[in-house]
Scaffold this active site. Sequence first.
Site, PDB file in Angstrom:
ATOM      1  N   LYS A 204     -10.045   0.933  -4.993  1.00 59.20           N
ATOM      2  CA  LYS A 204      -8.655   1.231  -5.314  1.00 59.20           C
ATOM      3  C   LYS A 204      -8.671   1.788  -6.733  1.00 59.20           C
ATOM      4  CE  LYS A 204      -4.161  -0.705  -4.139  1.00 59.20           C
ATOM      5  NZ  LYS A 204      -3.870   0.050  -2.927  1.00 59.20           N
TER       6      LYS A 204
HETATM    7  C1  LIG Z   1      -3.571  -0.037  -1.565  1.00 54.82           C
HETATM    8  C2  LIG Z   1      -3.958   0.900  -0.485  1.00 54.82           C
HETATM    9  C3  LIG Z   1      -3.756   0.614   0.873  1.00 54.82           C
HETATM   10  C4  LIG Z   1      -3.009  -0.610   1.354  1.00 54.82           C
HETATM   11  O1  LIG Z   1      -3.621  -1.799   0.966  1.00 54.82           O
HETATM   12  P1  LIG Z   1      -2.783  -3.163   0.969  1.00 54.82           P
HETATM   13  O2  LIG Z   1      -3.740  -4.155   0.437  1.00 54.82           O
HETATM   14  O3  LIG Z   1      -2.403  -3.426   2.367  1.00 54.82           O
HETATM   15  O4  LIG Z   1      -1.612  -2.919   0.087  1.00 54.82           O
HETATM   16  C5  LIG Z   1      -4.211   1.523   1.807  1.00 54.82           C
HETATM   17  N1  LIG Z   1      -4.828   2.663   1.440  1.00 54.82           N
HETATM   18  C6  LIG Z   1      -5.029   2.979   0.143  1.00 54.82           C
HETATM   19  C7  LIG Z   1      -5.720   4.246  -0.183  1.00 54.82           C
HETATM   20  C8  LIG Z   1      -4.609   2.110  -0.864  1.00 54.82           C
HETATM   21  O5  LIG Z   1      -4.814   2.440  -2.141  1.00 54.82           O
END
Ligand SMILES: *Cc1c(COP(=O)(O)O)cnc(C)c1O
Length: 364
Positions: A204
């Site tokens: 992330k």
């Molecule tokens: C944060 C994110 C998600 C969703 O993740 P959650 O933990 O469910 O909020 C999905 N795809 C990407 C690229 C992300 O950055």
Amino acid sequence: MTTDGLPDLRREPHPNPTPDAERERILADPVFGTVFTDHMFQMTWTEGRGWHDAALKPYGPLTVSPAAAVLHYAQEIFEGLKAYRHEDGSIGLFRAEANAHRLNISATRMAMPHLPEEWFLASIRELLAVDGDWVPSQDEATLYLRPYMIASEAFLGVRPAKEYTYLLIASPAAAYFKGGPKPLTLWVSDEYNRAGPGGTGAAKAGGNYAASLLPQSEAIEHGCDQVIFLDAVEYKYVDELGGMNLFFVYENERVLYTPELGTILAGITRDAIITLATEAGWEVRESRYALDRWRTDAESGQLTEAFACGTAAVITPVGTVKGRDGAFTIGGGEAGKFTMQLRQTLLDLQYGRTEDDHGWITKV
Ligand SMILES: *Cc1c(COP(=O)(O)O)cnc(C)c1O
């Protein structure tokens, strides 16, 4: 969960916090990501010393060197989670340990130091101890929490930085969709991709989002809400959206498909859905899922629903998929029954309205 042990913790209360009436006015209709609470949390890591100088302090500008590594080479990672107001007035977090863990998975990929998971949770506890009144109480409103880490060393060379700053800020958010979720129209990008094998798709990281902005603009130009990224090798299999994972619902077979982990972000909402659907007797298949199959099965009616999921928008039906060679709809372009039920189940858990059988809720 305790806040003990945060290194050198200093608590500096805001000298003139937002007056109650002003805060109530803001919380009545917050615009996501534009207003922040009175305080923030900050902590520094230095090579040879580790984490130090934890501080809870007034929200305000950072002092960073113009040479700070993050400004040049984008060594940055983040998390996103929400604080929910429960009916008894208490505040709950949903699977915050999973966010703490994922920050460190992202840190490994981006050559950044790990943050002890108990300190991630302690930083949230510290912030909510002073800014807990900022957690709204209307239906589906939340206080969005944004923990992140940047390379703050002043250095222009290309190597992992020797100093990092961990920060936590919070922003009140209204229901993502006023009047309930509206099925998304998605644009298939056949020119850009989000993440290749061996790349940073599973982290992330801000850089992934920077790369998604141009294809996202293209989606908007084509009258769509969001872009769908395909796999970077064959442009054949569905990966995910810019910030949401995808599910495909085969009601008749009670089977759910979702793209396998690897180049996609391992969503915590995705993981919760896999658990909940499995418990409800569905078979969940984590595997590659071809765009061609999506179209064929949607057209034949074998695929009954599709939805996107993530912390921000929870669960959102997908109504229409558009690409250069035409469009198709899923379930007549309407929000599906299974999707909306699952959404309600998840919200009821997050807001503490149903029993927390999974140990997913942390009371703050
Ligand atoms: C944060 C994110 C998600 C969703 O993740 P959650 O933990 O469910 O909020 C999905 N795809 C990407 C690229 C992300 O950055």
